[in-house]
Scaffold this motif. Structure first.
Motif, PDB file in Angstrom:
ATOM      1  N   LYS A 163       1.691   9.116  -6.179  1.00  0.00           N
ATOM      2  CA  LYS A 163       2.069  10.510  -5.932  1.00  0.00           C
ATOM      3  C   LYS A 163       3.163  10.948  -6.903  1.00  0.00           C
ATOM      4  O   LYS A 163       3.146  12.085  -7.394  1.00  0.00           O
ATOM      5  CB  LYS A 163       2.545  10.694  -4.490  1.00  0.00           C
ATOM      6  CG  LYS A 163       1.419  10.647  -3.481  1.00  0.00           C
ATOM      7  CD  LYS A 163       1.956  10.790  -2.071  1.00  0.00           C
ATOM      8  CE  LYS A 163       0.832  10.663  -1.056  1.00  0.00           C
ATOM      9  NZ  LYS A 163       1.346  10.728   0.324  1.00  0.00           N
ATOM     10  N   GLU A 202       1.115   4.014  -3.016  1.00  0.00           N
ATOM     11  CA  GLU A 202       0.849   5.435  -2.773  1.00  0.00           C
ATOM     12  C   GLU A 202       2.023   6.295  -3.242  1.00  0.00           C
ATOM     13  O   GLU A 202       1.831   7.354  -3.850  1.00  0.00           O
ATOM     14  CB  GLU A 202       0.571   5.683  -1.295  1.00  0.00           C
ATOM     15  CG  GLU A 202      -0.771   5.138  -0.842  1.00  0.00           C
ATOM     16  CD  GLU A 202      -0.948   5.141   0.672  1.00  0.00           C
ATOM     17  OE1 GLU A 202       0.017   5.450   1.411  1.00  0.00           O
ATOM     18  OE2 GLU A 202      -2.064   4.817   1.115  1.00  0.00           O
ATOM     19  N   LYS A 243       0.832  -1.203   0.000  1.00  0.00           N
ATOM     20  CA  LYS A 243       0.000   0.000   0.000  1.00  0.00           C
ATOM     21  C   LYS A 243       0.871   1.259   0.000  1.00  0.00           C
ATOM     22  O   LYS A 243       0.635   2.192  -0.761  1.00  0.00           O
ATOM     23  CB  LYS A 243      -0.919  -0.004   1.217  1.00  0.00           C
ATOM     24  CG  LYS A 243      -1.809   1.207   1.308  1.00  0.00           C
ATOM     25  CD  LYS A 243      -2.664   1.171   2.556  1.00  0.00           C
ATOM     26  CE  LYS A 243      -3.471   2.458   2.659  1.00  0.00           C
ATOM     27  NZ  LYS A 243      -4.118   2.605   3.952  1.00  0.00           N
TER      28      LYS A 243
END
Length: 87
Positions: free
Chosen positions: A65, A61, A57
């Motif tokens: 980003k 992320e 996870k």
């Protein structure tokens, strides 16, 4: 995977999903203690599944980003410095 790993991974998925509803981002630690009281083997498989899922996870992320920043939709995140960076 074997039975222990399959069961532990399924529980890890469910626990991580439940944490939001419970508003307790460390709920997995409580579940781990419950498992450890009866089966240290299951506890270790569960914690491995938790760590792998949390790491995936976090990595996802970071990637998302980074892609948004590349597309002009934010600031690129900075990768943590590891022990192999030399500084």
């Amino acid at each position: 995977m074997g039975v222990v790993e399959d069961l532990a991974d399924g529980l890890a998925r469910d626990v991580l999903a439940a944490q939001g509803e419970l508003d307790d981002d460390r709920f997995f630690e409580k579940v781990s203690k419950v498992l450890g009281d009866l089966s240290p083997t299951t506890q270790e498989a569960f914690m491995t599944a938790i760590r792998v899922r949390l790491a995936e996870k976090r990595g996802r992320e970071f990637m998302e980003k980074s892609l948004r920043a590349k597309r002009g939709q934010g600031v690129a995140p900075v990768a943590p410095r590891g022990p192999d960076t030399g500084h």
